[in-house]
Design an enzyme around this catalytic site. Structure first.
Site, mmCIF file in Angstrom:
data_model
loop_
_atom_site.group_PDB
_atom_site.id
_atom_site.type_symbol
_atom_site.label_atom_id
_atom_site.label_comp_id
_atom_site.label_asym_id
_atom_site.label_seq_id
_atom_site.Cartn_x
_atom_site.Cartn_y
_atom_site.Cartn_z
ATOM 1 N N ASP A 36 29.361 51.008 29.773
ATOM 2 C CA ASP A 36 28.588 50.645 30.962
ATOM 3 C C ASP A 36 29.311 51.005 32.252
ATOM 4 O O ASP A 36 30.505 51.288 32.251
ATOM 5 C CB ASP A 36 28.318 49.141 30.947
ATOM 6 C CG ASP A 36 27.176 48.792 30.010
ATOM 7 O OD1 ASP A 36 26.452 49.709 29.613
ATOM 8 O OD2 ASP A 36 27.026 47.604 29.688
ATOM 9 N N LYS A 58 24.338 56.346 33.404
ATOM 10 C CA LYS A 58 23.593 57.549 33.783
ATOM 11 C C LYS A 58 22.248 57.652 33.080
ATOM 12 O O LYS A 58 21.431 58.485 33.435
ATOM 13 C CB LYS A 58 24.426 58.788 33.425
ATOM 14 C CG LYS A 58 25.113 59.414 34.604
ATOM 15 C CD LYS A 58 25.515 60.836 34.239
ATOM 16 C CE LYS A 58 26.974 61.079 34.551
ATOM 17 N NZ LYS A 58 27.640 61.942 33.612
ATOM 18 N N MET A 173 25.704 38.252 39.640
ATOM 19 C CA MET A 173 24.632 39.089 40.197
ATOM 20 C C MET A 173 23.927 38.418 41.366
ATOM 21 O O MET A 173 22.734 38.607 41.574
ATOM 22 C CB MET A 173 23.584 39.403 39.103
ATOM 23 C CG MET A 173 24.175 40.133 37.927
ATOM 24 S SD MET A 173 23.005 40.392 36.592
ATOM 25 C CE MET A 173 23.102 38.846 35.724
HETATM 26 N N1 SAH Z 1 28.875 40.617 30.759
HETATM 27 C C1 SAH Z 1 29.470 40.565 32.070
HETATM 28 C C2 SAH Z 1 28.452 40.244 33.148
HETATM 29 C C3 SAH Z 1 27.359 41.261 33.270
HETATM 30 S S1 SAH Z 1 26.283 40.919 34.591
HETATM 31 C C4 SAH Z 1 30.604 39.538 32.075
HETATM 32 O O1 SAH Z 1 30.758 38.808 31.119
HETATM 33 O O2 SAH Z 1 31.348 39.504 33.045
HETATM 34 C C5 SAH Z 1 27.039 41.817 35.918
HETATM 35 C C6 SAH Z 1 27.570 40.864 36.939
HETATM 36 O O3 SAH Z 1 28.822 40.360 36.509
HETATM 37 C C7 SAH Z 1 27.858 41.471 38.298
HETATM 38 O O4 SAH Z 1 26.695 41.553 39.093
HETATM 39 C C8 SAH Z 1 28.853 40.495 38.861
HETATM 40 O O5 SAH Z 1 28.225 39.331 39.325
HETATM 41 C C9 SAH Z 1 29.638 40.125 37.628
HETATM 42 N N2 SAH Z 1 30.843 40.949 37.483
HETATM 43 C C10 SAH Z 1 31.145 41.817 36.517
HETATM 44 N N3 SAH Z 1 32.362 42.367 36.715
HETATM 45 C C11 SAH Z 1 32.833 41.841 37.857
HETATM 46 C C12 SAH Z 1 34.018 41.990 38.608
HETATM 47 N N4 SAH Z 1 34.994 42.817 38.239
HETATM 48 N N5 SAH Z 1 34.156 41.268 39.740
HETATM 49 C C13 SAH Z 1 33.203 40.429 40.146
HETATM 50 N N6 SAH Z 1 32.052 40.248 39.485
HETATM 51 C C14 SAH Z 1 31.864 40.930 38.361
#
Ligand code: SAH
Length: 480
Positions: A36, A58, A173
């Protein structure tokens, strides 16, 4: 072909080190990796050179289309007998659609495993110095999407329960919906002075935190132009940040360094930079492959054997062993062409001569390193050096994402290599380098850079890791 398997793996929140041992070992073995947008591209460096890599960022952008396409690829590849890794940001079970993907695999009778990862909602607070529970401040935690919609297009969690029943809330998000999140929590009774911390690009060199009270956070976020990906953490624990923050204050935080390479060896410099908080890509990278050329038959007839690289020494001894030739039957003087080769020879108990000329000389090394013009030499091509496609792709991704802000040229040849890499990705080098901090190890590399039209920010007083670190400590990172 035997049926394959699919591993739904959590890649962690960004920092390359935050993947599980199990997840990493699956990446190393995979035939196919689907990854991803938020997965750290450097994790793919661990994949096999011949592994197929599919960037899901992509694929078609309409959500359901993309999801269908991803699921279809996984099913098809597994049916072809491949070991497939589906690499997802954070934890695959946290807003990661792993339920749908597992269901599709189950439906097709495909063997799968799910490997947890560290989710952003837990890692981001810790990298901002905030524990999500604390004996004095918080005994409960909720992870909430700021994205789930009502029919009017607004986030729709149970605001009352969240405001009243949970001490610490991590919104995923939620950047776009921040005003609504704050408004609803306030409306349902969360105190206006509750601390809030927003952590953008958590656990990466781009990590940034923005703080405020629940009443003021939206204003702060707008002022600081906060963007996704970000975690918004609401709760009294967020106030601990000012005492416990550690990550963003490391001396090289924010530096993304491209160490331009010219040889296959990994440098120790990269590790040193990382310890102090920099992110580093070493590129291009080369793989060393033993050659098909047989050893010359009459080794004992040479007066001198010249080695052009440390690898050439290794391959020579390997070939001797294979042919069961005792080293004591070779009476020639050994010559190490560079200091590193001499050190390598010394580690085998051979003190090398530095005199290159003579009669009956055999030169050993990869083809390009051999002194071709000197026809009186004999040659043995000991190995081949091949550029890794994988690293080229990773570098391309970092260039596209515009994250590199510092480039280091350890030698003149590195300048050429950097130009080749950039052109490979249709980037005009001179223009690209304008926004980067360029550091040369010495005058030769500086001249090469300047001849290529690249302006140089620094030449190290001595060409070593200590001087490089010293320089980097003193300079603020460039804002891209
Ligand atoms: N499965 C992922 C979340 C996917 S949803 C997890 O467990 O983290 C995607 C959201 O995760 C983003 O919009 C943001 O809110 C958060 N996110 C993912 N990586 C991040 C990061 N490095 N820093 C801050 N927020 C992050």
């Amino acid at each position: 072909m035997a049926a394959g398997s699919v591993f739904l793996v959590g890649a962690g929140p960004g920092d390359e080190g935050l993947i599980t041992v199990k997840g990493l070992s699956l990446i190393k073995k995979a035939d196919v990796i689907l990854y991803d947008r938020l997965v750290n591209p450097l994790l793919l460096e661990y994949a096999r050179e011949d592994a197929e890599r599919i960037y899901c960022g992509k694929l078609p952008d309409r959500h359901h289309l993309r999801q269908d396409a991803i699921q279809q690829i996984m099913v098809d590849k597994a049916k072809q007998g491949c070991s497939v890794v589906r690499l997802k940001g954070g934890d695959p079970g946290m807003f990661g659609r792993v339920g749908e993907e597992a269901a599709a695999l189950k439906e097709h009778g495909i063997f799968y495993e799910i490997v947890p990862g560290i989710t952003a909602g837990m890692a981001a607070p810790l990298y901002a110095g905030v524990p999500i529970t604390h004996r004095d401040y918080s005994g409960s935690f909720a992870a909430v999407t700021g994205h789930r919609k009502t029919e009017e297009g607004q986030p729709s969690p149970d605001w009352k329960s969240l405001a009243k029943g949970v001490d610490t809330i991590a919104f995923y998000m939620g950047v776009k919906n921040l005003p609504l999140i704050a408004e609803n929590l306030l409306k349902h009774g969360k105190a206006a002075e509750t601390p809030v911390i927003i952590i953008e690009w958590a656990t990466t060199g781009r990590q940034r935190t923005v703080k405020g009270t629940l009443a003021a956070i939206n204003h702060e976020a707008q002022k600081e132009k906060v963007q996704n990906p970000a975690i918004t953490l609401v709760g009294d624990v967020a106030g601990l940040n000012s005492q416990l923050a550690w990550f963003e204050s490391r001396p090289l935080h924010g530096k993304y360094v491209w160490l331009v390479k010219t040889a296959s060896s990994r440098s120790t410099i990269a590790e040193k930079l990382k310890i102090d908080g920099a992110e580093v890509i070493e590129a291009p990278r080369f793989e060393v492959i033993s050659s098909e050329h047989p050893l010359p038959a009459n080794l004992s007839s040479f007066n001198k054997i010249i080695f052009t690289s440390p690898e050439s020494v290794d391959f020579f001894f390997e070939a001797l062993k294979k042919k069961r030739i005792d080293i004591r039957s070779i009476t020639a003087d050994f010559v190490g062409k560079t200091k590193r080769v001499q050190t390598q020879l010394e580690s085998l108990g051979i003190f090398s001569n530095k005199e290159m000329s003579g009669e009956k000389v055999l030169e050993v090394g990869e083809e390009d390193s051999l002194t071709k013009k000197n026809t009186s030499y004999n040659f043995w091509i000991s190995h081949e050096v091949k550029k890794r496609k994988l690293t080229e792709n990773t570098l391309g991704r970092l260039i596209t994402d515009n994250v590199i802000n510092t480039v280091v040229f350890p030698c003149a040849k590195a300048v050429k290599n950097a130009e080749i890499e950039l052109k490979q990705h249709n980037i005009e080098p001179v223009e690209w380098f304008r926004s980067k901090s360029v550091i040369c190890y010495g005058t030769k590399s500086r001249k090469a850079a300047q001849a290529a039209g690249i302006s140089v920010n620094a030449v190290l007083a001595e060409p070593n890791a200590e001087k490089l670190l010293q320089y980097l400590y003193q300079t603020p990172e460039m804002v891209l």
